[in-house]
Enzyme design. Structure first.
Site, PDB file in Angstrom:
ATOM      1  N   GLY A 283       1.219  -0.748  -0.112  1.00  0.00           N
ATOM      2  CA  GLY A 283      -0.049   0.186   0.470  1.00  0.00           C
ATOM      3  C   GLY A 283       0.364   1.646   0.649  1.00  0.00           C
ATOM      4  O   GLY A 283       2.205   1.401  -0.341  1.00  0.00           O
TER       5      GLY A 283
ATOM      6  N   TYR B 169      -0.085   6.086   1.294  1.00  0.00           N
ATOM      7  CA  TYR B 169       0.242   7.082   2.802  1.00  0.00           C
ATOM      8  C   TYR B 169      -0.559   6.107   3.565  1.00  0.00           C
ATOM      9  O   TYR B 169      -1.862   6.363   3.217  1.00  0.00           O
ATOM     10  CB  TYR B 169       0.767   7.283   2.607  1.00  0.00           C
ATOM     11  CG  TYR B 169       2.125   8.444   2.357  1.00  0.00           C
ATOM     12  CD1 TYR B 169       2.959   8.038   2.768  1.00  0.00           C
ATOM     13  CD2 TYR B 169       2.614   9.214   0.613  1.00  0.00           C
ATOM     14  CE1 TYR B 169       4.460   8.449   3.190  1.00  0.00           C
ATOM     15  CE2 TYR B 169       4.082   8.532   0.692  1.00  0.00           C
ATOM     16  CZ  TYR B 169       4.884   9.127   2.030  1.00  0.00           C
ATOM     17  OH  TYR B 169       6.793   9.470   1.780  1.00  0.00           O
TER      18      TYR B 169
ATOM     19  N   ILE C 206      -5.024  -4.100   9.866  1.00  0.00           N
ATOM     20  CA  ILE C 206      -6.566  -3.154   8.996  1.00  0.00           C
ATOM     21  C   ILE C 206      -6.344  -2.410   9.848  1.00  0.00           C
ATOM     22  O   ILE C 206      -6.015  -2.427  11.314  1.00  0.00           O
ATOM     23  CB  ILE C 206      -7.835  -4.371   9.151  1.00  0.00           C
ATOM     24  CG1 ILE C 206      -8.370  -4.301  11.071  1.00  0.00           C
ATOM     25  CG2 ILE C 206      -8.049  -5.232   8.453  1.00  0.00           C
ATOM     26  CD1 ILE C 206      -9.852  -4.786  10.703  1.00  0.00           C
TER      27      ILE C 206
ATOM     28  N   CYS D 219      -4.056   7.226   1.287  1.00  0.00           N
ATOM     29  CA  CYS D 219      -3.642   5.641   0.046  1.00  0.00           C
ATOM     30  C   CYS D 219      -3.731   5.955  -1.786  1.00  0.00           C
ATOM     31  O   CYS D 219      -3.601   5.667  -2.272  1.00  0.00           O
ATOM     32  CB  CYS D 219      -4.436   5.002   0.319  1.00  0.00           C
ATOM     33  SG  CYS D 219      -5.010   3.978   1.434  1.00  0.00           S
TER      34      CYS D 219
END
Length: 242
Positions: A86, A88, A169, A186
């Site tokens: 992913g 930031y 998560i 993101c």
């Protein structure tokens, strides 16, 4: 319990996992070091699988795909290289972070199915508060519709080493949403972020934790606390069958 069609039976395990909720705020370096130790022990059969719930102080993390141009305010909060997939993201008080350390060798060995099940866990948890979380094919995380716009309420970022997962998560309960302004979350500029409280729901962290545990067990299997016995999903609390 009858499994729903969207739950992968090979991800379920009858072996109870440790379920731990940290006291207080946990520094990011401390969390990374702890995950390194735990995943090594799990991979070598020396520790049970673990789900670790915590909060971090305000900080930004950079995933392996992070673009430096998306770090809008590099001096606002500490920035850490996360090592997960992913881009930031922001972590801070009022946001529930769940680090999920599972042995995928016991659970079908399908990383894509694992990520999809994490998404489903978030969606099912939000459903307990009458929030409809949704996936998007072109962007990661879980999203909610707000009239003509969509906002992100939960993020996902994982890493797998020796078939053991770590990172996990985050779900926004009541963080300071202005803290997201220091990054392009993101890498997505066209949409915003929200939280359960921002949606008008007086949800506490403890409320969320109960729902998260119940819904996690329905997908991945039983959990136990360090001082207790395995906790099963009661039929009345289980999701309805397909």
């Amino acid at each position: 319990m009858t499994l729903r069609a969207d739950i992968r039976p090979d991800l379920l395990s009858p072996v109870p996992m440790a379920w731990e909720i940290a006291d207080g705020i946990v520094s990011y370096p401390e969390a990374l070091a702890r995950m390194d130790r735990e995943t090594h022990a799990i991979a070598h059969g020396e520790a049970p699988e673990r789900v670790w719930l915590l909060e971090h102080p305000p900080l930004y993390t950079a995933g392996t795909s992070a673009n430096e141009a998306d770090l809008v305010a590099p001096d606002r909060f500490p920035v850490f290289k996360a090592g997960r997939g992913g881009q930031y993201t922001y972590h801070g008080p009022g946001q529930r972070v769940a680090y999920v350390m599972l042995d995928l060798k016991r659970r079908g060995g399908d990383v894509r199915a694992f990520v999809a099940s994490l998404e489903q866990w978030i969606i099912d948890t939000l459903d307990e508060f009458n929030v409809k979380g949704e996936r998007r094919e072109d962007r990661v995380g879980v999203w909610v519709r707000r009239g003509s716009r969509e906002d992100k309420i939960a993020a996902i970022g994982i890493r797998v080493r020796h078939w053991v997962t770590f990172h996990g998560i985050s779900i926004n309960v009541e963080p300071d949403l202005t803290h997201f302004d220091g990054i392009v979350p993101c890498g997505i500029r066209e949409h915003g972020v929200t939280s359960l409280v921002d949606l008008g729901l007086p949800v506490t962290m403890a409320d969320l934790d109960v729902a998260m545990r119940r819904r996690f067990q329905a997908i991945f299997g039983p959990t136990f606390t360090e001082a207790g016995s395995p906790v099963q999903v009661s039929p009345s609390a289980a999701p309805s069958s397909a």
